[in-house]
Design an enzyme around this catalytic site. Sequence first.
Site, PDB file in Angstrom:
ATOM      1  N   GLU A   1      36.328  52.232  41.318  1.00  0.00           N
ATOM      2  CA  GLU A   1      35.139  51.971  40.493  1.00  0.00           C
ATOM      3  C   GLU A   1      33.882  52.581  41.108  1.00  0.00           C
ATOM      4  O   GLU A   1      32.917  52.848  40.399  1.00  0.00           O
ATOM      5  CB  GLU A   1      34.926  50.459  40.312  1.00  0.00           C
ATOM      6  CG  GLU A   1      35.657  49.901  39.116  1.00  0.00           C
ATOM      7  CD  GLU A   1      35.225  48.487  38.729  1.00  0.00           C
ATOM      8  OE1 GLU A   1      34.422  47.868  39.436  1.00  0.00           O
ATOM      9  OE2 GLU A   1      35.726  48.004  37.696  1.00  0.00           O
TER      10      GLU A   1
ATOM     11  N   HIS B   1      61.681  54.293  49.281  1.00  0.00           N
ATOM     12  CA  HIS B   1      62.898  54.414  48.481  1.00  0.00           C
ATOM     13  C   HIS B   1      62.579  54.600  47.004  1.00  0.00           C
ATOM     14  O   HIS B   1      63.442  54.477  46.149  1.00  0.00           O
ATOM     15  CB  HIS B   1      63.796  53.194  48.706  1.00  0.00           C
ATOM     16  CG  HIS B   1      64.207  53.069  50.142  1.00  0.00           C
ATOM     17  ND1 HIS B   1      65.425  53.493  50.612  1.00  0.00           N
ATOM     18  CD2 HIS B   1      63.518  52.622  51.223  1.00  0.00           C
ATOM     19  CE1 HIS B   1      65.487  53.290  51.921  1.00  0.00           C
ATOM     20  NE2 HIS B   1      64.339  52.767  52.320  1.00  0.00           N
TER      21      HIS B   1
ATOM     22  N   LYS C   1      36.047  48.150  26.559  1.00  0.00           N
ATOM     23  CA  LYS C   1      35.535  46.886  26.001  1.00  0.00           C
ATOM     24  C   LYS C   1      34.942  47.120  24.616  1.00  0.00           C
ATOM     25  O   LYS C   1      35.182  46.334  23.694  1.00  0.00           O
ATOM     26  CB  LYS C   1      34.450  46.308  26.915  1.00  0.00           C
ATOM     27  CG  LYS C   1      34.963  45.822  28.249  1.00  0.00           C
ATOM     28  CD  LYS C   1      33.843  45.130  29.005  1.00  0.00           C
ATOM     29  CE  LYS C   1      34.185  44.929  30.448  1.00  0.00           C
ATOM     30  NZ  LYS C   1      33.048  44.528  31.247  1.00  0.00           N
TER      31      LYS C   1
HETATM   32  O1  PA5 Z   1      33.054  45.507  40.412  1.00  0.00           O
HETATM   33  C1  PA5 Z   1      32.737  45.122  39.313  1.00  0.00           C
HETATM   34  O2  PA5 Z   1      31.555  45.043  38.944  1.00  0.00           O
HETATM   35  C2  PA5 Z   1      33.782  44.657  38.314  1.00  0.00           C
HETATM   36  O3  PA5 Z   1      35.064  44.902  38.749  1.00  0.00           O
HETATM   37  C3  PA5 Z   1      33.633  43.178  38.035  1.00  0.00           C
HETATM   38  O4  PA5 Z   1      33.819  42.472  39.224  1.00  0.00           O
HETATM   39  C4  PA5 Z   1      34.619  42.695  36.977  1.00  0.00           C
HETATM   40  O5  PA5 Z   1      34.515  43.470  35.821  1.00  0.00           O
HETATM   41  C5  PA5 Z   1      34.353  41.239  36.630  1.00  0.00           C
HETATM   42  O6  PA5 Z   1      33.039  41.088  36.223  1.00  0.00           O
HETATM   43  P1  PA5 Z   1      32.339  39.671  36.129  1.00  0.00           P
HETATM   44  O7  PA5 Z   1      32.251  39.101  37.495  1.00  0.00           O
HETATM   45  O8  PA5 Z   1      30.995  39.958  35.560  1.00  0.00           O
HETATM   46  O9  PA5 Z   1      33.187  38.822  35.228  1.00  0.00           O
END
Ligand code: PA5
Length: 432
Positions: free
Chosen positions: A288, A309, A423
């Site tokens: 990310e 394996h 989303k």
């Molecule tokens: O790193 C990030 O921002 C995301 O992976 C969030 O942690 C994830 O989408 C969950 O988001 P939230 O804590 O707002 O529910």
Amino acid sequence: MKIKTSFSFQEALSFVSTKEIEQNASLLTTAYKNVINKTGKGNDFLGWLDLPDNMVSQMATLKRTALQLAAQSEVVVVVGIGGSYLGARAIVEMLNPYFSEFQKQHSPTLLFAGNHLSEEYLQDLIEVLQQKDYLVIVVSKSGTTTEPAIAFRILKEHCEKKYGKTEAAKRIVAITDSTKGALKKMATQKEFQTFVIPDNVGGRYSVLTPVGLLPVAVAGFDIEKILKGAADMKEYLYHFQDFSSNIALQYALLRFLFYQQNKKMELMVAYEPKLFYLIEWFKQLFGESEGKEHKGIFPTGALFTTDLHSLGQYIQEGERMLFETVISVENSHGKIAIPHDDDNLDELNYLIHRTIDNINHIAETGTRMAHVDGGVPNLKITIPAITEEIIGELIYFFEFTCAVSGYLLDVNPFDQPGVEAYKKNMFTLLGK
Ligand code: PA5
């Protein structure tokens, strides 16, 4: 300032030259300075840098709450996804003994929900919760993420039916933003006990906030030691400021040089299966943070020797687009030596008196040699053992490396605009 984690790039030296390292020294320094001086892209999300110091004041409250919660329940369900899930799970899986669910427990068992949309999973979870005394820790920074929101609605309803609304409210803890989001609103209205995720800490960098620390403390582990390990790593990384002495800078630059050689996939490998979720956490952190503007190393992972394996053939002889980073644990807790067998029908007597751990390490060395010969550069992160302190070191080390790596690629390592695309489609299809 002594850290226990070490890093070696010995097995990468046939793939990168000293000249390449020197040529990129000033780029690396700029990236590093942008992190520690908080002057780079997304610098309003650099609060994680100071968590080892800033969280100290919350330790007493977190530990007290954890003890109260643990005393109240056999099971704690942690609801969250991504950065609001993986850190806690990684730490607990690393510190728990294997088969902990079958061992005499002094602390509640942690179960997880809200990290996918499997109806069957929730259904089965509820059947388990029917038989157990439980409480819920719901974690969402935005407070609006669909997966945990759905799971939480179902679990809240179940909890209210099982315990009544007043008691249920005492069995729910929310970890969320200080002011915004549906979860914050609900927590205030329903008077759930609440912990805050600081504004300047993004989800995937939030493991050293209550997001990671509260569930880990409830599971019975020492969160002060985790923070201490992170503080040690911070002190070290701030003190040693150049490639020759700073292991995060070494790791970040080598990754960058491999990327420039079209080695666009990093395979994070462990030989200890309890590191599985640490690798999942690493994948999220780096994926990310780096994967944007059509750039970035694709982070993936494997557990060896199991995956030798399955993926082993590809790694050895498939397309040469990979480099490998091994997290090597020097000492395991187990001490099982191979016994002598008079019949020796399995032909294993040549191994007698070796421990399994010793054989595992020899497998690690042999594999590394083979992969390097096959054109896969190898990096190695070594930890002496899996302890709270060392986990704290590792977390800070990976986060710091990730930030520097993002800046080397000239991307903002602290946003995630691409996560919105699925989303939007899903909401349109659902008619939101
Ligand atoms: O790193 C990030 O921002 C995301 O992976 C969030 O942690 C994830 O989408 C969950 O988001 P939230 O804590 O707002 O529910």
